[in-house]
Design an enzyme around this catalytic site. Structure first.
Site, PDB file in Angstrom:
ATOM      1  N   ASP A  19      26.253  44.411  39.697  1.00 14.93           N
ATOM      2  CA  ASP A  19      26.404  44.270  38.247  1.00 14.93           C
ATOM      3  C   ASP A  19      25.167  43.621  37.652  1.00 14.93           C
ATOM      4  O   ASP A  19      24.607  42.689  38.239  1.00 14.93           O
ATOM      5  CB  ASP A  19      27.589  43.340  37.950  1.00 14.93           C
ATOM      6  CG  ASP A  19      28.772  44.078  37.383  1.00 14.93           C
ATOM      7  OD1 ASP A  19      28.610  45.197  36.860  1.00 14.93           O
ATOM      8  OD2 ASP A  19      29.892  43.522  37.464  1.00 14.93           O
TER       9      ASP A  19
ATOM     10  N   GLU B 183      27.234  47.398  31.144  1.00 12.07           N
ATOM     11  CA  GLU B 183      28.420  47.573  30.302  1.00 12.07           C
ATOM     12  C   GLU B 183      28.020  47.966  28.889  1.00 12.07           C
ATOM     13  O   GLU B 183      27.239  47.250  28.249  1.00 12.07           O
ATOM     14  CB  GLU B 183      29.214  46.258  30.230  1.00 12.07           C
ATOM     15  CG  GLU B 183      29.756  45.793  31.561  1.00 12.07           C
ATOM     16  CD  GLU B 183      30.601  44.529  31.447  1.00 12.07           C
ATOM     17  OE1 GLU B 183      30.859  44.056  30.311  1.00 12.07           O
ATOM     18  OE2 GLU B 183      31.011  44.008  32.494  1.00 12.07           O
TER      19      GLU B 183
ATOM     20  N   ASP C  63      30.177  40.948  38.393  1.00 10.84           N
ATOM     21  CA  ASP C  63      30.005  39.632  37.769  1.00 10.84           C
ATOM     22  C   ASP C  63      31.366  38.959  37.589  1.00 10.84           C
ATOM     23  O   ASP C  63      31.459  37.823  37.125  1.00 10.84           O
ATOM     24  CB  ASP C  63      29.207  39.718  36.457  1.00 10.84           C
ATOM     25  CG  ASP C  63      29.858  40.610  35.419  1.00 10.84           C
ATOM     26  OD1 ASP C  63      30.925  41.193  35.693  1.00 10.84           O
ATOM     27  OD2 ASP C  63      29.292  40.740  34.309  1.00 10.84           O
ATOM     28  N   SER C  64      32.430  39.648  38.036  1.00  6.02           N
ATOM     29  CA  SER C  64      33.740  39.000  38.179  1.00  6.02           C
ATOM     30  C   SER C  64      33.632  37.777  39.079  1.00  6.02           C
ATOM     31  O   SER C  64      34.531  36.940  39.114  1.00  6.02           O
ATOM     32  CB  SER C  64      34.761  39.991  38.759  1.00  6.02           C
ATOM     33  OG  SER C  64      34.248  40.615  39.923  1.00  6.02           O
TER      34      SER C  64
ATOM     35  N   LYS D  89      24.904  48.280  37.592  1.00  6.12           N
ATOM     36  CA  LYS D  89      25.928  48.644  36.596  1.00  6.12           C
ATOM     37  C   LYS D  89      25.698  47.867  35.305  1.00  6.12           C
ATOM     38  O   LYS D  89      25.451  46.665  35.348  1.00  6.12           O
ATOM     39  CB  LYS D  89      27.330  48.368  37.147  1.00  6.12           C
ATOM     40  CG  LYS D  89      28.444  48.672  36.141  1.00  6.12           C
ATOM     41  CD  LYS D  89      29.798  48.778  36.799  1.00  6.12           C
ATOM     42  CE  LYS D  89      30.468  47.478  37.121  1.00  6.12           C
ATOM     43  NZ  LYS D  89      30.688  46.588  35.958  1.00  6.12           N
TER      44      LYS D  89
ATOM     45  N   GLU E 201      37.463  50.946  32.440  1.00  4.86           N
ATOM     46  CA  GLU E 201      38.381  49.817  32.672  1.00  4.86           C
ATOM     47  C   GLU E 201      39.400  49.693  31.540  1.00  4.86           C
ATOM     48  O   GLU E 201      39.025  49.676  30.358  1.00  4.86           O
ATOM     49  CB  GLU E 201      37.559  48.519  32.799  1.00  4.86           C
ATOM     50  CG  GLU E 201      38.433  47.287  33.032  1.00  4.86           C
ATOM     51  CD  GLU E 201      37.658  46.061  33.513  1.00  4.86           C
ATOM     52  OE1 GLU E 201      36.449  46.185  33.794  1.00  4.86           O
ATOM     53  OE2 GLU E 201      38.279  44.993  33.604  1.00  4.86           O
TER      54      GLU E 201
HETATM   55  O1  KIV Z   1      32.784  42.605  37.639  1.00  6.28           O
HETATM   56  C1  KIV Z   1      33.580  43.363  38.202  1.00  6.28           C
HETATM   57  O2  KIV Z   1      34.194  43.056  39.222  1.00  6.28           O
HETATM   58  C2  KIV Z   1      33.788  44.685  37.606  1.00  6.28           C
HETATM   59  C3  KIV Z   1      34.960  45.484  38.078  1.00  6.28           C
HETATM   60  C4  KIV Z   1      36.195  44.928  37.487  1.00  6.28           C
HETATM   61  C5  KIV Z   1      34.820  46.931  37.799  1.00  6.28           C
HETATM   62  O3  KIV Z   1      33.058  45.080  36.754  1.00  6.28           O
END
Ligand code: KIV
Length: 264
Positions: A84, A114, A45-46, A112, A181
């Site tokens: 994500d 968090e 989600d970056s 993924k 992280e």
């Molecule tokens: O969103 C993302 O790119 C991430 C990485 C920084 C691990 O969660």
């Protein structure tokens, strides 16, 4: 060409072969990374920050993640593909099932999430419903407003102990991979040695089972900010394919990260 699976990643941990991971958001980069033999591709989600130019990841939707996951899946043949789950898309277990299904149908092989103990029911529920899950602890960017900024986590002993307990609890609940992280390198080492699943670090030292970078940081083309833990491999090589190959080689050989890229 042998496809990477969760079993491959587990075997790599057992054999102490480092896992090289990167983010991607489209088919062309996914194919390029795949051809260089990257092990894992994360549709992070970056994308809210590096594609949309936003200040944080909170504005990303499940539909956006699904769109980019489909694109990456179309480009990646070999790499293990993780998507994500965006902010608030797994606020309850029921919500997480629907949204994880959307991402798995778009082509993810794992999702993924968090966070720590509050996710245990969600994780076990997803796993029972055949959705493989990756955890994410330390600096979890969706919690940036709680942390008061993008700050290193786990520097206090009590925080470090709590993070280790969370990692163990998440593994028990069923995660098959963990991203750590921005935590002190010594804590990342302790966590990596305390769980049997592979741990992928970002800003977490050299002793995790693998490394991940945001692709725009690794190529030195991020719009706003270059984090201390990243490295511009394109500047060093002058060619995108060579930059990726060097990143992978350096991760495998433990030449990346160096002390300049981690926290104590
Ligand atoms: O969103 C993302 O790119 C991430 C990485 C920084 C691990 O969660």
């Amino acid at each position: 060409m042998k496809k990477i699976t969760v079993s491959t990643l587990l075997k790599m941990k057992a054999e102490q072969e480092k896992i090289a991971a990167i983010t991607a958001y489209d088919a062309s980069f996914a194919k390029l990374f795949d051809e260089q033999n990257i092990d894992v591709i994360l549709i992070g989600d970056s994308l809210g920050m590096v594609l949309k130019g936003e200040e944080d990841t909170l504005g990303v939707s499940v539909d956006e993640l699904a769109y980019h996951t489909k694109s990456v899946r179309n480009g990646a043949q070999r790499a293990f593909v993780i998507a994500d789950m965006p902010f608030m898309s797994y606020a309850s277990p029921e919500q997480s099932y629907q949204n994880a299904a959307t991402l798995m149908r778009a082509g993810a092989s794992m999702v993924k999430v968090e966070g720590g103990e509050w996710l245990l029911d969600t994780i076990s529920g997803l796993v029972e419903r055949s959705v493989p899950v990756c955890g994410h602890l330390g600096l979890t960017p969706q919690s940036v407003n709680v942390f008061g900024g993008f700050k290193v986590q786990g520097r206090e002993q009590s925080q470090a102990d709590a993070l280790l307990e969370s990692a163990i609890a998440l593994e028990k609940a069923g995660i098959q991979l963990l991203v750590l992280e921005c935590v002190p390198a010594a804590l990342a080492k302790r966590v990596t040695q305390s769980v049997s699943i592979p741990v992928i670090g970002i800003g977490a030292g050299v002793d995790t089972d693998g490394q991940i970078l945001v692709m725009h940081d690794m190529l030195g083309i991020s719009a706003n900010y270059m984090p201390k833990f990243s490295k511009d491999f394109l500047a060093q090589t002058g060619d995108i394919r060579q930059a990726v190959a060097t990143y992978i080689e350096d991760v495998k050989a433990r030449n990346f990260p160096t002390e300049a890229h981690w926290f104590n």
